[in-house]
Structures are given as structure tokens and as C-alpha cells.
Design an enzyme around this catalytic site. Structure first.
Site, short mmCIF file in Angstrom:
data_model
loop_
_atom_site.label_atom_id
_atom_site.label_comp_id
_atom_site.label_asym_id
_atom_site.label_seq_id
_atom_site.Cartn_x
_atom_site.Cartn_y
_atom_site.Cartn_z
N HIS A 217 3.43 -1.30 -0.41
CA HIS A 217 3.60 0.11 -0.06
C HIS A 217 5.03 0.37 0.41
O HIS A 217 5.64 1.40 0.07
CB HIS A 217 2.64 0.53 1.05
CG HIS A 217 1.18 0.41 0.70
ND1 HIS A 217 0.34 -0.48 1.31
CD2 HIS A 217 0.42 1.09 -0.19
CE1 HIS A 217 -0.89 -0.34 0.82
NE2 HIS A 217 -0.87 0.61 -0.10
N GLN B 214 -4.40 3.54 -13.36
CA GLN B 214 -4.29 4.72 -12.49
C GLN B 214 -2.93 5.41 -12.68
O GLN B 214 -2.85 6.64 -12.81
CB GLN B 214 -4.44 4.26 -11.03
CG GLN B 214 -4.06 5.27 -9.99
CD GLN B 214 -4.28 4.73 -8.59
OE1 GLN B 214 -5.41 4.59 -8.16
NE2 GLN B 214 -3.21 4.41 -7.87
N SER C 96 -2.28 -6.58 -1.76
CA SER C 96 -3.35 -5.60 -1.80
C SER C 96 -3.93 -5.47 -0.41
O SER C 96 -4.03 -6.45 0.34
CB SER C 96 -4.45 -6.06 -2.77
OG SER C 96 -5.62 -5.31 -2.56
N ARG D 243 -6.87 -5.18 0.17
CA ARG D 243 -8.12 -5.95 0.19
C ARG D 243 -7.89 -7.43 0.48
O ARG D 243 -8.84 -8.15 0.79
CB ARG D 243 -8.87 -5.78 -1.13
CG ARG D 243 -9.44 -4.37 -1.31
CD ARG D 243 -10.36 -4.29 -2.52
NE ARG D 243 -11.03 -3.01 -2.59
CZ ARG D 243 -10.52 -1.92 -3.16
NH1 ARG D 243 -9.33 -1.97 -3.71
NH2 ARG D 243 -11.20 -0.78 -3.17
N LEU E 156 -1.20 -0.59 5.26
CA LEU E 156 0.06 -0.70 4.52
C LEU E 156 0.60 -2.13 4.54
O LEU E 156 0.49 -2.83 5.55
CB LEU E 156 1.09 0.27 5.12
CG LEU E 156 0.67 1.74 5.10
CD1 LEU E 156 1.78 2.62 5.70
CD2 LEU E 156 0.33 2.22 3.69
N GLN F 49 -13.60 8.19 -4.63
CA GLN F 49 -13.21 7.20 -5.63
C GLN F 49 -13.88 5.85 -5.43
O GLN F 49 -13.62 4.91 -6.19
CB GLN F 49 -11.69 7.03 -5.68
CG GLN F 49 -11.09 6.29 -4.49
CD GLN F 49 -9.58 6.36 -4.51
OE1 GLN F 49 -8.99 7.42 -4.31
NE2 GLN F 49 -8.93 5.24 -4.77
P1 AMP Z 1 -3.57 1.87 -2.22
O1 AMP Z 1 -3.26 2.10 -0.77
O2 AMP Z 1 -4.10 0.51 -2.51
O3 AMP Z 1 -4.37 2.99 -2.83
O4 AMP Z 1 -2.18 1.91 -2.95
C1 AMP Z 1 -1.30 2.99 -2.81
C2 AMP Z 1 -0.21 2.86 -3.83
O5 AMP Z 1 0.47 1.63 -3.64
C3 AMP Z 1 -0.76 2.85 -5.27
O6 AMP Z 1 0.13 3.57 -6.10
C4 AMP Z 1 -0.76 1.38 -5.60
O7 AMP Z 1 -0.64 1.11 -6.99
C5 AMP Z 1 0.47 0.91 -4.85
N1 AMP Z 1 0.40 -0.52 -4.58
C6 AMP Z 1 -0.58 -1.19 -3.92
N2 AMP Z 1 -0.32 -2.51 -3.91
C7 AMP Z 1 0.85 -2.66 -4.59
C8 AMP Z 1 1.64 -3.80 -4.93
N3 AMP Z 1 1.31 -5.04 -4.59
N4 AMP Z 1 2.79 -3.59 -5.64
C9 AMP Z 1 3.14 -2.33 -6.01
N5 AMP Z 1 2.45 -1.23 -5.72
C10 AMP Z 1 1.32 -1.40 -5.01
#
Ligand code: AMP
Length: 287
Positions: A37, A153, A185, A187, A33, A61
Site C-alpha cells: 500500500h 480487479q 497482502s 491476509r 496497510l 465484496q
Molecule cells: P487491499 O487493501 O488489499 O484491498 O488493497 C488495496 C490496493 O492495494 C489494491 O489496489 C491492491 O491491488 C493493492 N495492493 C495490495 N497488495 C499489494 C502488493 N503486494 N503490491 C501492490 N499492490 C498491492
């Protein structure tokens, strides 16, 4: 904060909360996180009484097993972050709890899954839509928040919730960025210091697109402006850039006057830094 690892326990808690009139806001994540998040969690907290966060790295996925294996999983830090953010419950199921022997159903996105990220990541959206359907079944939220970071998505899940009458309101949250503009991100932690510095070329390339779109209707010229910024960066490898209708996700070749409004047209790109693939997108014409 309470943590659940089985879908049945998660659903029993959710049903209990619902029966007392509480509303549930849900933020599905794959963990690791960050403040992106956290922004989604805060958004859910503003809209509902109780926030549930799921943490599940969904094997369905991932189309590359190395990406799945190397995905960061700092579960203790994640639980502490959820607790600090006032999350009521974390749903952190095991893979075998989500996909027990005999599991066989898949939910298919329609044509919204065939464009942009679709061809680059075969099976990805099928995996996303299937797990989100299952997570919604376990958490039974009134509202679920998804980031515009993964714009395609968000659009596909909004369509699924409507098409399948899932009775949940899907909310899109704006992209949260580091101070220098890089979209946050999970990543990003896999980038070396040099790659992290180079990754700023991604939001810069989208800025260049926005400037270019003020001067031309020719989408090829706009995409070239993106490529030109990324090519300047030796550590970056451009995968694709697309200009698309924000509702249908269909590619646009030539901008028309009706496109030049906030929320109508977006631009998205995917760029590699070594073996880390970053995606970003933005409104081409903001208010
Ligand atoms: P993830 O853990 O990467 O699958 O992301 C979980 C949720 O957080 C998804 O709905 C992503 O689109 C959202 N998310 C991830 N990074 C960001 C960001 N920088 N800004 C806004 N939402 C994010």
C-alpha cells in the site's frame, strides 16, 4: 492529515481542493496497510499534489462472512502509517455511511468479471466495482492507483472508468513482494509461521511457469509446472492457475509467437493455506 467518515464531507473537501487547482491522487484500500500500500501511496504522491487514502472493509465484496469478520482492522496503525507517508486525507467511512437504508444500486462488470476469480467468488467483482464507483464519487480524484496484485480487479476498474466516462486516470502499480518473493497482502498476517514458510511455494510456482514457458507453447504443461511446485508443499492446496491475455483476460491454451512479449500474457494462481486464500500473478514474458 485530516480524516473523513462521511462521503459528503469527503467530497466537500475534495471539491474545495480542486477549486484551488490542486490535483488529487487516490489509493483505495481495505486497511491493514503494508509496504505494498505504501508503494501505491508514494506513486500517487509523485503524480499529484494531494493523496487521499480510503480505508473501508467493503461487505459487498466478501462472499464469505468469516473472511469479512476475520479481516484485520488495525485502524490506529493505519492512520499513523498514512500520516507518516504524507497522506493529506483519509476517508474511513462506516458501513452505514456507505450503504444507508434504501441503498440499492449495483454496478456490474461485464465479461471481464466472469473469468479467473469470478467463478470462485460469486458477487465479488460486482461488490468491488460498486464500492469503487462510490469511492470515486466521494473522493473525486484525478488519478487513482490500484495494484497489479489484484490484476483482474485493476483491469475491470480501468474498463469501468473508461466505459462510464468517470474522468479519472487509473494507474496499475507493480506487485510489491517480501524479500523472499511472497506478494505482500493484508491476509498474510493470518498465516501461521509454518504456513508463511509454505506460502513461498506460490511465487516459486510462478517462477517455474516462467521457466516452463521458455521450453513449451503448451499451456497445460506450464500449468502442470505450477501445480507440481504447490503439490510438493503439504500445507498448500491449489485452487486454480490460469494463463491469460493481459488485456481481454481470456484464457490461452497454446502460446503463439506474438504472445512472447512483455505485457501480453500473464499467469495467475490462487492457493489456500488453511482458511487463508492467497493469490498471485506475473507477466509470463518480462522484458
Ligand atoms: P487491499 O487493501 O488489499 O484491498 O488493497 C488495496 C490496493 O492495494 C489494491 O489496489 C491492491 O491491488 C493493492 N495492493 C495490495 N497488495 C499489494 C502488493 N503486494 N503490491 C501492490 N499492490 C498491492
Amino acid at each position: 492529515m485530516i480524516t473523513f467518515s462521511s462521503p459528503a464531507d469527503m467530497r466537500a473537501w475534495a471539491d474545495q481542493q480542486r477549486s484551488t487547482g490542486k490535483t488529487i491522487g487516490f489509493v483505495p484500500t481495505m486497511g491493514a496497510l503494508h509496504s505494498g500500500h505504501a508503494a501505491l501511496i508514494a506513486d500517487a504522491a509523485r503524480r499529484t499534489d494531494l493523496v487521499v487514502v480510503s480505508i473501508f472493509v467493503n461487505p459487498l465484496q466478501f462472499n464469505e462472512s468469516t473472511d469479512f469478520d476475520s479481516y484485520p482492522r488495525p485502524i490506529d496503525d493505519d492512520l499513523a502509517a498514512c500520516d507518516a507517508a504524507g497522506v493529506a486525507a483519509v476517508f474511513a467511512p462506516t458501513t452505514s455511511a456507505m450503504y444507508p437504508p434504501g441503498f440499492q444500486t449495483r454496478v456490474l462488470p461485464g465479461s471481464l468479471g466472469d473469468v479467473m476469480e469470478g467463478p470462485s467468488r460469486p458477487g465479488h467483482f460486482e461488490g468491488v466495482v460498486t464500492v469503487v464507483a462510490k469511492l470515486l464519487g466521494a473522493v473525486r480524484p484525478h488519478v487513482a492507483i490500484f495494484g497489479q496484485k489484484d490484476f483482474q480487479q485493476l483491469r475491470i476498474i480501468t474498463q469501468m472508468a473508461a466505459d462510464l466516462e468517470l474522468g479519472v486516470e487509473i494507474i496499475g502499480h507493480p506487485i510489491v513482494r517480501d524479500p523472499d518473493g511472497l506478494a505482500q497482502s493484508s491476509r498474510n498476517v493470518r498465516l501461521s509461521a509454518d504456513q508463511r514458510a509454505a506460502a513461498i511455494s506460490v511465487p516459486h510456482s510462478l517462477d517455474a511457469a516462467v521457466r516452463s514457458a521458455n521450453d513449451t507453447d503448451n499451456v497445460e504443461a506450464i500449468v502442470s509446472a505450477v501445480r507440481a511446485v504447490v503439490i510438493e508443499e503439504p500445507l498448500a492446496e491449489h485452487e486454480y492457475t490460469t494463463v491469460f491475455d493481459a488485456t481481454t483476460l481470456e484464457a490461452i491454451d497454446t502460446l503463439a509467437p506474438e504472445h512472447r512479449f512483455a505485457g501480453k500474457v500473464r499467469i495467475a494462481t490462487a492457493v489456500w493455506f488453511g482458511d487463508v486464500r492467497l493469490i498471485d500473478n506475473r507477466d509470463l514474458f518480462s522484458a
